[in-house]
Design an enzyme around this catalytic site. Structure first.
Site, short mmCIF file in Angstrom:
data_model
loop_
_atom_site.label_atom_id
_atom_site.label_comp_id
_atom_site.label_asym_id
_atom_site.label_seq_id
_atom_site.Cartn_x
_atom_site.Cartn_y
_atom_site.Cartn_z
N ASN A 191 -16.19 62.06 68.29
CA ASN A 191 -15.40 61.07 69.04
C ASN A 191 -13.92 61.14 68.71
OD1 ASN A 191 -17.60 59.71 70.53
ND2 ASN A 191 -18.34 59.33 68.46
N ARG B 144 -10.58 58.88 72.32
CA ARG B 144 -10.27 58.83 70.88
C ARG B 144 -9.80 60.18 70.33
NH1 ARG B 144 -15.93 55.99 69.65
NH2 ARG B 144 -16.32 56.77 71.75
N THR C 132 -21.91 55.49 80.56
CA THR C 132 -23.00 56.48 80.53
C THR C 132 -24.09 56.17 81.55
OG1 THR C 132 -23.85 55.23 78.64
CG2 THR C 132 -22.67 57.25 78.15
N GLY D 125 -24.51 52.95 68.64
CA GLY D 125 -25.36 51.85 69.07
C GLY D 125 -26.45 51.63 68.03
N ALA E 24 1.35 106.89 44.37
CA ALA E 24 1.95 105.57 44.53
C ALA E 24 3.21 105.64 45.40
CB ALA E 24 2.31 105.02 43.16
N TYR F 180 2.09 102.82 52.60
CA TYR F 180 1.82 102.52 54.00
C TYR F 180 1.30 103.79 54.66
CZ TYR F 180 2.16 101.92 58.93
OH TYR F 180 1.83 101.89 60.26
N GLY G 174 -22.94 64.79 76.07
CA GLY G 174 -22.32 66.12 75.94
C GLY G 174 -21.56 66.32 74.66
C1 UD1 Z 1 -22.90 56.55 73.07
C2 UD1 Z 1 -23.97 55.45 73.11
C3 UD1 Z 1 -24.23 54.97 71.69
C4 UD1 Z 1 -24.68 56.12 70.84
C5 UD1 Z 1 -23.67 57.27 70.87
C6 UD1 Z 1 -24.26 58.47 70.21
C7 UD1 Z 1 -23.68 54.36 75.26
C8 UD1 Z 1 -23.21 53.16 75.96
N1 UD1 Z 1 -23.50 54.37 73.94
O1 UD1 Z 1 -21.69 55.97 72.58
O2 UD1 Z 1 -25.25 53.96 71.70
O3 UD1 Z 1 -24.91 55.69 69.52
O4 UD1 Z 1 -23.35 57.60 72.24
O5 UD1 Z 1 -23.38 59.55 70.24
O6 UD1 Z 1 -24.19 55.25 75.88
N2 UD1 Z 1 -19.69 60.06 79.59
C9 UD1 Z 1 -19.71 60.34 80.93
N3 UD1 Z 1 -19.29 59.39 81.81
C10 UD1 Z 1 -18.88 58.17 81.42
C11 UD1 Z 1 -18.87 57.87 80.05
C12 UD1 Z 1 -19.28 58.84 79.13
O7 UD1 Z 1 -20.07 61.44 81.34
O8 UD1 Z 1 -18.53 57.36 82.29
C13 UD1 Z 1 -20.13 61.09 78.62
C14 UD1 Z 1 -19.04 61.49 77.65
O9 UD1 Z 1 -18.31 62.60 78.15
C15 UD1 Z 1 -19.84 61.85 76.39
C16 UD1 Z 1 -21.11 61.04 76.51
O10 UD1 Z 1 -21.18 60.57 77.85
O11 UD1 Z 1 -20.16 63.21 76.36
C17 UD1 Z 1 -21.13 59.84 75.56
O12 UD1 Z 1 -19.99 59.04 75.79
P1 UD1 Z 1 -19.17 58.43 74.58
O13 UD1 Z 1 -18.00 57.71 75.15
O14 UD1 Z 1 -18.92 59.43 73.54
O15 UD1 Z 1 -20.22 57.36 74.06
P2 UD1 Z 1 -20.27 56.75 72.58
O16 UD1 Z 1 -19.24 55.70 72.48
O17 UD1 Z 1 -20.27 57.81 71.59
MG MG Z 2 -19.79 59.79 71.65
#
Ligand code: UD1
Ligand code: MG
Length: 489
Positions: free
Chosen positions: A233, A16, A84, A145, A386, A372, A107
Site C-alpha cells: 500500500n 498511498r 473493491t 480488514g 603489472a 586494462y 492486485g
Molecule cells: C482491502 C480490503 C481489506 C483487506 C486488504 C488486504 C476492501 C474494502 N478492503 O483493503 O479488508 O484486508 O485489502 O490487502 O476490499 N481496486 C480496484 N478498484 C477500486 C478499488 C480498489 O480495482 O475501486 C483494487 C486496487 O487496485 C487493489 C485492490 O483492489 O489492487 C485492493 O484495493 P486497496 O485499496 O489496496 O484495498 P485495501 O485498503 O488494501
Molecule cells: Mg491493499
C-alpha cells in the site's frame, strides 16, 4: 472453458504510494506487482481471467501483454474507482456463463503462491460454500480488514480498519484480500452492496456479512501465511515484500546445498542459479541470468550480473562482473572488473585492479595486477605483467590485441592495437609495442638507459643552491619575477 473465473482487481491508483504510476505496476525485484501475481495465478488451478483496470488502464494492459504475450485476459474497465465491491460489479458481466465459481483477488498481493490459491478453491468446493474467505495473521496489521467471528467460530463479517470499534481494532485475524464465491451468490448480491462507510466506497468485504446472514450455504475460510498475502500500500511495504521475496529465494538456494555468510545481506534475483557446495560471502549481489557452478566461492561484496562462473572458480572480495564468463577453477580479484565479453579461462588468474573488456584470457594465463585489457585475445599460459595496458581505442575505432600462447609481457607495457605478439615471445618491461612481434622474439621498445656516475651529488648541490633556503618567500618570489622580466625585455 474453465469452470472457475478469477477477477483480478487492478484499477486503483494506490494513493498511498504517492505516485502517478499505478500501484500494480510498481517494480518488485525486476517485475511489476501485477505480473508477479498473474504468474502465480497462471501456475494455480485452471481459471479464466477478468482483470479490472481503471487508473492508467492502457499501461496496465500493455504491461500484462508484454509479460504474457500468449495469454488472453479479458479486461473490465472501471472508469471511477468506487471501491473493491464496485470493481467486482463492473467485472461480473464479463465472467463466462460456464463459470460456477468466481475467485476475486486484490492486485496488490504479489507474493501469493499457486499452492495457496489451490487450497482456497479446494476448500470452497469441499464445503459447498457461498463464499470462502482467505484470512491471515501479520505482525503489523495496520490497514487490514478485521475478521469477525460468531461465538460458534464461523466467520460473520469483515470490518474495515477505519470503521472498527476499539475492540474490533484489536482483532489480529485479518482479511487477506482473496475470496472464492459461488457464482450464484455473487450474482445475487454484488449489486446490493451499499457505500455506507467511512470512505463512501462499495466494499467487497460487506459480502461476507451478507453471506453469513442470508444464505443457507456456509461461509468457509482458509488461513494463508502472512508472507504471501502482505499487500503493498506504500513504499515501505514494498521494501518489506522485497525482503520476504529475497528470504524465499535465499532459502531455496541454501536448501540446495549452498553456504551463505550473513544471508540477510545477500541479494539474489530469482533467475539466478547456484550449484551445491558454493559459498556466497556477505553483501554479494547476484542478478539477472547469473549462474554459479558447484563449489565456487563468491567473496564479500562481489556484484555479478548475467555472469557464468564455472565449477570451483573463486571470486575474491569486491569483484564487479557483467556478461562475463569465469571458467573452472579460475581465480579473480580482489577488486577486479570483468566487463561484457570477458572470458577468463580455466585456472586463469585475474588479480586486483585489473579490468577486462571483450577479452578472452586463455587457460592458465595470468594478469594479476593493475591492468586494462580491452578487445584482446590472450592465449594459454600467458603472463601479463603489472600495469599492462591494451591501447585499444584511437578516438574513433576499437582495435584488437592478440597475445599468442606462452607470451610474457613485462610490467608497465602498452600494446598499441592492432597488434599481435607471436607465440612464446617476450616483451620487455616498460615497452610501448606498436608493431607485430614475430613468435619466439624479444621486443624492447623503450629508451636505452644512460648512467652518469657521480652525477647525483652534483645535481643535488645545484638544486640546493637554486632553492636558496632561509630567504623569505615573498622576497624570493619578487626576485624571480624581476629575473623573468629582465629575460623577456
Ligand atoms: C482491502 C480490503 C481489506 C483487506 C486488504 C488486504 C476492501 C474494502 N478492503 O483493503 O479488508 O484486508 O485489502 O490487502 O476490499 N481496486 C480496484 N478498484 C477500486 C478499488 C480498489 O480495482 O475501486 C483494487 C486496487 O487496485 C487493489 C485492490 O483492489 O489492487 C485492493 O484495493 P486497496 O485499496 O489496496 O484495498 P485495501 O485498503 O488494501
Ligand atoms: Mg491493499
Amino acid at each position: 472453458m474453465s469452470k472457475i473465473t478469477c477477477i483480478v482487481l487492478a484499477a486503483g491508483q494506490g494513493t498511498r504510494m504517492r505516485s502517478r504510476r499505478p500501484k500494480v505496476l510498481f517494480d518488485l525485484m525486476g517485475k511489476p506487482l501485477i505480473v508477479r501475481l498473474m504468474k502465480s495465478l497462471l501456475d494455480g488451478p485452471p481459471m479464466s481471467f477478468v482483470v479490472v483496470v481503471g487508473h492508467e488502464a492502457e499501461t496496465v494492459q500493455e504491461a500484462l501483454k508484454e509479460a504474457f504475450p500468449r495469454k488472453k485476459f479479458t479486461y473490465a474497465l472501471q472508469n471511477k474507482q468506487k471501491g473493491t465491491g464496485h470493481a467486482v460489479a463492473t467485472a461480473r458481466t464479463r465472467v463466462p456463463r460456464s463459470s460456477s465459481t468466481v475467485v476475486v483477488v486484490n492486485g496488490d498481493i504479489p507474493l501469493l503462491t499457486s499452492g495457496s490459491m489451490r487450497k482456497l478453491t479446494e476448500r470452497h468446493k469441499r464445503e459447498g460454500a457461498a463464499l470462502t474467505l482467505a484470512t491471515t495473521h501479520l505482525d503489523g496489521h495496520a490497514g487490514y480488514g478485521r475478521v469477525l467471528r460468531k461465538s460458534s467460530g464461523t466467520v460473520m463479517g469483515i470490518r474495515e480498519e477505519r470503521d472498527c470499534s476499539p475492540r474490533e481494532f484489536e482483532i489480529r485475524e485479518l482479511n487477506a484480500g482473496l475470496y472464492c464465491f459461488s457464482r450464484r451468490f455473487l450474482d445475487a448480491n454484488v449489486a446490493r452492496l451499499a457505500s455506507r462507510n467511512d470512505q463512501n466506497e462499495f466494499y467487497l468485504t460487506d459480502l461476507v456479512e451478507m453471506a453469513s446472514m442470508s444464505t443457507g450455504l456456509p461461509v468457509a475460510d482458509v488461513e494463508i501465511p502472512g508472507t504471501e498475502v502482505k499487500g503493498v500500500n506504500d513504499r515501505k511495504e514494498l521494501t518489506e515484500l522485497e525482503e520476504i521475496l529475497l528470504d524465499r529465494i535465499r532459502g531455496r538456494i541454501m536448501a540446495a546445498g549452498v553456504t551463505m555468510r550473513m544471508p540477510g545481506s545477500i541479494w539474489i534475483d530469482e533467475t539466478v542459479e547456484v550449484g551445491a557446495d558454493a559459498t556466497i560471502g556477505p553483501r554479494v549481489v547476484l542478478s539477472g541470468k547469473t549462474v554459479i557452478g558447484k563449489g565456487c566461492t563468491i567473496g564479500t561484496g562481489c556484484v555479478l550480473t548475467d555472469t557464468r562462473v564455472e565449477d570451483g572458480a573463486v571470486l575474491e572480495p569486491y569483484c564487479v562482473t557483467e556478461e562475463a564468463v569465469v571458467r573452472a577453477r579460475a581465480i579473480v580479484g580482489p577488486f577486479a572488473r570483468l566487463r561484457p565479453g570477458s572470458d577468463v579461462g580455466r585456472e586463469a588468474q585475474v588479480g586486483n585492479f585489473v579490468e577486462l573488456k571483450k577479452t578472452v584470457l586463455g587457460e592458465g594465463s595470468k594478469a594479476n595486477h593493475l591492468s586494462y585489457l580491452g578487445d584482446g585475445v590472450i592465449g594459454r599460459n600467458v603472463n601479463v605483467g603489472a600495469g599492462t595496458i591494451f591501447c585499444n581505442y584511437d578516438g574513433f575505432n576499437k582495435h584488437n590485441t592478440v597475445l599468442e600462447d606462452d607470451v610474457f609481457i613485462g610490467s608497465d607495457s602498452q600494446m598499441v592495437a592492432p597488434v599481435t605478439v607471436g607465440k612464446g615471445s617476450y616483451v620487455a618491461s616498460g615497452s610501448t609495442i606498436t608493431g607485430d612481434v614475430p613468435p619466439d622474439s624479444l621486443a624492447l621498445a623503450r629508451a636505452r638507459q644512460v648512467v652518469k656516475k657521480g652525477r647525483a651529488s652534483m645535481l643535488r648541490q645545484l638544486l640546493k643552491s637554486k632553492s636558496e633556503p632561509g630567504e623569505p618567500k615573498k622576497k624570493r618570489r619578487r626576485r624571480r619575477r624581476r629575473r623573468k622580466s629582465a629575460k623577456t625585455s
